[in-house]
Design an enzyme around this catalytic site. Structure first.
Site, mmCIF file in Angstrom:
data_model
loop_
_atom_site.group_PDB
_atom_site.id
_atom_site.type_symbol
_atom_site.label_atom_id
_atom_site.label_comp_id
_atom_site.label_asym_id
_atom_site.label_seq_id
_atom_site.Cartn_x
_atom_site.Cartn_y
_atom_site.Cartn_z
ATOM 1 N N ASN A 83 0.828 -1.201 0.000
ATOM 2 C CA ASN A 83 0.000 0.000 0.000
ATOM 3 C C ASN A 83 0.869 1.260 0.000
ATOM 4 O OD1 ASN A 83 -2.324 1.696 0.303
ATOM 5 N ND2 ASN A 83 -3.351 0.039 1.383
ATOM 6 N N HIS A 113 22.045 1.181 14.578
ATOM 7 C CA HIS A 113 23.153 2.104 14.845
ATOM 8 C C HIS A 113 23.724 1.835 16.233
ATOM 9 C CE1 HIS A 113 22.131 4.408 11.264
ATOM 10 N NE2 HIS A 113 20.870 4.244 11.624
#
Length: 185
Positions: A83, A113
């Protein structure tokens, strides 16, 4: 090892300062921009999608806007529906099975990270693959984190943040997401 080789191996790599990776992201981002400017009825969409992914999946419906980092690390099965407003952060492979329906504004995030800011400020990250089994349904605004595998037949409720592997045939919801119940198939 090059930074790209480190990325592919699931090691810490420099994502922000390596020119090869920067250039590859720009190529994909430019292609995503081009895709997102085309009318839904424009037949050129399939050609641009094929350039982003490196192939065109069988029976794919991919609505715009759509964004990816590299594109070539996305493996979509047959009869996948994506979508509007989805983001595939594909430093590592994102593998989506057959007959998967992805609601609006979902994110598949392979990058992680460092917790310490010294290394984080150097641009280091680690990419871990995401794998989604066949016949899954993602509600709106679902986030899937690095290294997660979601078994076949799962339903992931809107707004869920999936931080760990989930067994097949599960109704998954929450932040962080957990199994609410087993779905009898």
């Amino acid at each position: 090892m090059t930074e790209k080789e480190k990325m592919k191996a699931g090691l810490w790599y420099d994502a922000n300062n390596d020119q090869e990776l920067i250039d590859q992201r720009f190529i994909c981002q430019d292609l995503c921009f081009a895709l997102n400017q085309l009318k839904p009825s424009d037949e050129k969409r399939n050609e641009v999608i094929e350039n982003i992914l490196g192939y065109f999946p069988d029976d794919l419906v991919l609505l715009s806007p759509f964004t990816a980092d590299y594109g070539k690390n996305i493996k979509l099965g047959k009869n996948v529906f994506v979508n509007i407003n989805n983001y595939f952060m594909d430093g590592a492979t994102i593998e989506i099975g057959d007959n998967v329906f992805i609601g609006p504004s979902c994110g598949f995030y392979t990058a992680n990270h460092p917790l310490d800011y010294t290394n984080r400020n150097q641009g280091l990250e680690k990419a871990l693959p995401i794998k989604v089994g066949d016949n899954c349904w993602f509600g709106a605004n679902v986030s899937v984190m690095p290294g997660v595998t979601i078994g076949a037949g799962c339903v992931i409720a809107a707004g869920a943040v999936v931080t760990k592997d989930m067994p097949a045939n599960s109704l998954i919801a929450g932040v962080p997401a957990k199994v609410i119940k087993t779905i009898e198939q």
